[in-house]
Scaffold this active site. Structure first.
Site, PDB file in Angstrom:
ATOM      1  N   LYS A  54       0.814  -1.216   0.000  1.00 30.61           N
ATOM      2  CA  LYS A  54       0.000   0.000   0.000  1.00 30.61           C
ATOM      3  C   LYS A  54       0.842   1.259   0.000  1.00 30.61           C
ATOM      4  O   LYS A  54       0.451   2.259  -0.596  1.00 30.61           O
ATOM      5  CB  LYS A  54      -0.964   0.001   1.187  1.00 30.61           C
ATOM      6  N   LYS A  82      -4.912 -11.665  -8.556  1.00 31.66           N
ATOM      7  CA  LYS A  82      -5.977 -11.342  -7.598  1.00 31.66           C
ATOM      8  C   LYS A  82      -7.017 -10.389  -8.176  1.00 31.66           C
ATOM      9  O   LYS A  82      -6.672  -9.303  -8.640  1.00 31.66           O
ATOM     10  CB  LYS A  82      -5.386 -10.726  -6.325  1.00 31.66           C
ATOM     11  N   LYS A  94     -11.053  -4.876  -5.797  1.00 36.79           N
ATOM     12  CA  LYS A  94     -11.950  -3.734  -6.003  1.00 36.79           C
ATOM     13  C   LYS A  94     -11.208  -2.570  -6.622  1.00 36.79           C
ATOM     14  O   LYS A  94     -11.770  -1.753  -7.323  1.00 36.79           O
ATOM     15  CB  LYS A  94     -12.508  -3.262  -4.661  1.00 36.79           C
TER      16      LYS A  94
HETATM   17  P1  ADP Z   1     -10.413  -5.963  -2.094  1.00 31.52           P
HETATM   18  O1  ADP Z   1      -9.082  -6.658  -1.874  1.00 31.52           O
HETATM   19  O2  ADP Z   1     -11.027  -6.316  -3.373  1.00 31.52           O
HETATM   20  O3  ADP Z   1     -10.358  -4.505  -1.820  1.00 31.52           O
HETATM   21  P2  ADP Z   1     -11.241  -6.465   0.614  1.00 31.52           P
HETATM   22  O4  ADP Z   1      -9.816  -6.242   0.936  1.00 31.52           O
HETATM   23  O5  ADP Z   1     -12.232  -5.538   1.204  1.00 31.52           O
HETATM   24  O6  ADP Z   1     -11.383  -6.521  -0.980  1.00 31.52           O
HETATM   25  O7  ADP Z   1     -11.618  -7.949   0.983  1.00 31.52           O
HETATM   26  C1  ADP Z   1     -12.827  -8.405   1.553  1.00 31.52           C
HETATM   27  C2  ADP Z   1     -12.751  -9.900   1.684  1.00 31.52           C
HETATM   28  O8  ADP Z   1     -12.711 -10.505   0.385  1.00 31.52           O
HETATM   29  C3  ADP Z   1     -11.499 -10.395   2.403  1.00 31.52           C
HETATM   30  O9  ADP Z   1     -11.819 -11.506   3.201  1.00 31.52           O
HETATM   31  C4  ADP Z   1     -10.580 -10.803   1.287  1.00 31.52           C
HETATM   32  O10 ADP Z   1      -9.672 -11.805   1.676  1.00 31.52           O
HETATM   33  C5  ADP Z   1     -11.574 -11.332   0.265  1.00 31.52           C
HETATM   34  N1  ADP Z   1     -11.055 -11.207  -1.087  1.00 31.52           N
HETATM   35  C6  ADP Z   1     -10.765 -10.056  -1.741  1.00 31.52           C
HETATM   36  N2  ADP Z   1     -10.313 -10.312  -2.985  1.00 31.52           N
HETATM   37  C7  ADP Z   1     -10.311 -11.659  -3.121  1.00 31.52           C
HETATM   38  C8  ADP Z   1      -9.959 -12.539  -4.178  1.00 31.52           C
HETATM   39  N3  ADP Z   1      -9.542 -12.095  -5.347  1.00 31.52           N
HETATM   40  N4  ADP Z   1     -10.082 -13.875  -3.959  1.00 31.52           N
HETATM   41  C9  ADP Z   1     -10.518 -14.340  -2.774  1.00 31.52           C
HETATM   42  N5  ADP Z   1     -10.868 -13.570  -1.749  1.00 31.52           N
HETATM   43  C10 ADP Z   1     -10.781 -12.243  -1.901  1.00 31.52           C
END
Ligand code: ADP
Ligand code: TRP
Length: 333
Positions: A113, A196, A199
């Site tokens: 980050k 991955k 969002k």
């Molecule tokens: P992002 O990484 O898309 O911003 P978050 O960090 O808010 O999403 O993650 C919310 C939940 O979704 C967490 O438990 C995270 O581990 C899971 N998650 C996010 N992206 C993935 C992915 N590509 N595959 C599996 N789980 C995911």
């Protein structure tokens, strides 16, 4: 009763990775009568990288609607917004006294980050894992359904819990584990060849849960591919592996084997595979999209759900924090 806690940052509409890696498991765990589930919107966490108040309001509501649309049942689990539970920041402050700068600087997500947000390396970003630990142990949780990217954060949560227990010589906090129903934590890949789906990975990376069928079709058509296999049974490059991984989630096993066979015999036609993947993706996501669109219109209902959830979450959090205060000696008269 087994205590389960998890949350998602309201930094965008949830995508297939969030659903398949995390929210789907919230629902399954929440349906278990032996589980007490706490599922929240991590709005404070989103402030470490996002600071648009209007957008925040919208995304918090959208995330609540998405939780419900994915099948989380407010009659069975507690659904709430992190900032409605002031005991969380209180515990966060107390845990900060147990967290070392050195260990926080080594966290992989922090290092990533600060590369992206190098103009705003704030203390909240550094102490992100401490706040996350507070979210979890404030309910003295046992299991935390999350995707693979959160593994290290969970390890830190266990460290803080253990450190508290040993510092005060008491067996107070359980050591929570990152949980998935399969053997392994999941990482859903992106459409742009990255490993991955995220969002914040840009428009060509993710399929959002509220995405319209024609938009899904367009995105999948544009997904990255290669020139095709030149030898039978060759290894799949990352972007092709990604398409197969997505297919494994939304398509029937027969469909996946068909294209696998086509890959191995060098007869694969990416156009056909993508069309099939898009069709199955649309079938998989349509019930969720329709439900999100319906729920998002009923703000009053969403508000009622999190008001009630916030009260229940506070009750649990207050119990923990008042014990913690006693253990630490913060009760003078
Ligand atoms: P992002 O990484 O898309 O911003 P978050 O960090 O808010 O999403 O993650 C919310 C939940 O979704 C967490 O438990 C995270 O581990 C899971 N998650 C996010 N992206 C993935 C992915 N590509 N595959 C599996 N789980 C995911
Ligand atoms: N860090 C998590 C993520 O990026 C979100 C989160 C915040 C969380 N607090 C949590 C997840 C507590 C599980 C439990 O996805």
């Amino acid at each position: 009763m087994e205590i389960v806690v998890s949350g998602t940052r309201p930094t965008g509409i949830l995508h297939l990775g969030n659903y398949y890696g995390a929210v789907r498991n919230y629902v399954r765990l929440g349906d278990d009568p032996n589980v007490r589930g706490y599922f929240f919107i991590a709005d404070y966490h989103s402030l470490t990288t996002h600071n648009n108040p209007e957008e925040l309001k919208l995304l918090v509501k959208q995330t609540i609607a998405t939780y419900l649309a994915c099948g989380l049942d407010p009659e069975k689990v507690v659904i709430y917004v992190q900032s409605d539970v002031p005991e969380i920041p209180e515990l966060y402050l107390l845990l900060n006294m147990l967290a070392y700068k050195g260990e926080l600087e080594k966290v992989a997500t922090f290092k990533e980050k600060i590369k992206i947000h190098n103009e705003n390396i704030n203390a909240g970003l550094l102490t992100y894992p401490v706040l996350m630990a507070a979210d979890i142990i404030v309910h003295r949780a046992h299991k935390v359904p999350v995707g693979k990217d959160q593994e290290q954060h969970l390890e830190m949560t266990r460290n803080f819990a253990k450190r508290f227990n040993s510092r005060y010589d008491i067996d107070f906090f359980p050591e929570p584990i990152a949980y998935n129903f399969g053997d392994e934590l999941v990482k859903v890949p992106g459409l742009d060849g990255s490993t991955k789906m995220s969002k914040t990975g840009g428009e060509t990376n993710a399929i959002f849960l509220n995405e319209e069928p024609d938009a899904i079709l367009k995105k999948i058509k544009r997904a990255k591919t290669d020139a095709g296999p030149s030898e039978p049974n060759s290894e799949k490059p990352q972007e092709i592996q990604n398409l197969f991984a997505l297919m494994q989630i939304v398509s029937k096993p027969d469909t996946v084997s068909f294209y696998d066979q086509a890959w191995n015999t060098c007869t694969i036609r990416y156009g056909d595979m993508k069309k099939q993947l898009a069709e199955d993706m649309i079938t998989y996501l349509t019930p969720i999209r329709e439900k999100i669109n319906e729920l998002i219109r009923d703000e009053a209902y969403l508000g009622r759900i999190v008001k009630r959830g916030g009260e229940a979450a506070r009750e649990s959090a207050q119990k923990t924090v008042s014990e913690v205060r006693k253990i630490m000696g913060i009760n003078y008269f």
